[in-house]
Scaffold this motif. Sequence first.
Motif, mmCIF file in Angstrom:
data_model
loop_
_atom_site.group_PDB
_atom_site.id
_atom_site.type_symbol
_atom_site.label_atom_id
_atom_site.label_comp_id
_atom_site.label_asym_id
_atom_site.label_seq_id
_atom_site.Cartn_x
_atom_site.Cartn_y
_atom_site.Cartn_z
ATOM 1 N N PRO A 1 -20.596 51.131 -47.618
ATOM 2 C CA PRO A 1 -19.158 50.731 -47.519
ATOM 3 C C PRO A 1 -18.692 50.977 -49.094
ATOM 4 O O PRO A 1 -18.187 49.797 -49.436
ATOM 5 C CB PRO A 1 -19.269 49.390 -47.111
ATOM 6 N N GLN B 1 -14.227 52.733 -48.028
ATOM 7 C CA GLN B 1 -14.029 51.790 -46.935
ATOM 8 C C GLN B 1 -12.873 50.741 -47.567
ATOM 9 O O GLN B 1 -12.550 49.900 -46.992
ATOM 10 C CB GLN B 1 -15.309 51.127 -46.403
ATOM 11 N N ALA C 1 -8.700 53.364 -48.103
ATOM 12 C CA ALA C 1 -9.730 53.287 -46.754
ATOM 13 C C ALA C 1 -9.803 54.887 -46.179
ATOM 14 O O ALA C 1 -8.542 55.060 -46.101
ATOM 15 C CB ALA C 1 -9.518 52.337 -46.057
#
Length: 549
Positions: free
Chosen positions: A201, A232, A238
């Motif tokens: 992430p 992310q 994102a």
Amino acid sequence: MALVLYCFLPFLLSQDTHAAQRFCLPGCTCSEESFGRSLRCTSMSLGKMPDNFPEELKHMRIENSPLFELSQGFFTNMSTLEYLWLNFNNVTVIHPGALEDLPELRELRLEGNKLRSVPWTAFRTTPLLRVLDLKHNRIDSLPTLAFQFLANLTYLDISSNRLTVISKGVFLNWPVYQKQQQQGCGAEILSNVVLSLHNNPWVCDCRLRGLVQFVKSIGPPFILVNSYLICQGPVSKAGRLLHETELGVCMKPNISTPSANVTIQIGKNVTLQCLAQASPSPTIVWKYPLSTWREFDVLASPIAEDVILSQLVIPAAHLVDSGNYTCMAFNSIGRSSLVISLYIQPSQAMPGLHSLSVSSDSSLYIDLRVVKQTVHGILLEWLTVTNLPEEQWFTLYIASDESLRKKVVHIGPGINTYAVDDLLPATKYKACLSLRSQPPSQGQCVVFVTGKVSGGLEGRERLLHVTVVLCAVLLALPVGAYVWAAQGPYNCREWYSSCSPLHRKTLRCPQAVPQYKDSSFKDPPVVFEDGESHRVMEENEEIEKDHNS
């Protein structure tokens, strides 16, 4: 002769196989491979490593077991082990000395465990390690010198973990990378190094700027399994590819505010504002007087790239809210703070009103709360503040319609707690806090109900029934026995009074008579035990009348 050897060879092989199995662990499989002796254990109850492993193992594979820790001395007498596979177990902790008995280790696989961190210094004792597989764990950070003892690594997989940022220094301090940089100076030709970083992430802010530079510059002998690292966070980035994202330079927070001095009337709402510009995105907290007691809502919203607006909302401000409010913003680079002064003006006295009441109202603050309540008890906590010149005392009242009694305690201003543990179950009580012995005003009282006890009310009814029966038995005795009972330490009426639940309670606070009349409390003629005795005596008289009738 050849025929004899041909016929005897299967027997020898079977004997070797039986010998290998004879020294194997229960539930495991042992075999002789071309590279040496191998042990395989899957789906077995193995909480810790046994101490009777077969000797001279080269390959050990333990999977799908409840193995949760690699402690120091874990691999004692296994100095010949070269391949260690511990995939899909529950390993959460690795001791820094867990690998000290594995000098020949070439391959370590820990896929699918629950590791949050790795003691990277443990690889000091495994200089020959070439394969390290850590994918599908919970690793969330890599220290700058994480790879310093992995000088001969050719395969490193840390994909599918919880990494959000990696410093470029992690790779700059990796001996493998340093050798690759020196290759043009006559250094030896290196083997390919496979690196896997995907499915983490990634938070694409300035902290990943070094990683982006590394990914863009990577080349043989380095091979990235998947170069499409996806951001992310933050929200604005994102879903983007890491190597295609423009990342700025890191900077510590810079704070500003529209107004550093705020003045409002008492009772009005006010919002204090703080602007913080920083990269990476900062964390903003507020510190103010009585912050441990009076909690205000804090709203944070991004208004531009790397700029956050934080608002502290104070509803119905009181004089106690006056003071300095510090807005603090910090990130991994540094921190900054800004002070906002808030002044609350008291309400103006209206013509014709007594100045004492206005002064008392504007200079007094009471906040009474129920912290904890049980079947027989309550824990109260309160904050009282007064700006009156003389020292003031506050009076706490706890009353119930059912018990017809009050608990009174006098205490000074500040933050205080008070516990009562002798209340009736399933009973409604009212607690009020007021200045001196003045009647409490709105907002200075709390109403609470104690918890229920299964069969509690039935128990009280049974006690009353037993009392009536006992009194009836005593009345039915001969005159001499009745006289003896009447002259004893307790007669029927006194026995009932002493056994009544209302009389079993003990007071935990000073007895004081309130100096005012308040119909909400239903004052008895005498405040404490006398009031209860009066009630119990009346009940006994009714019981005797019923019996005589």
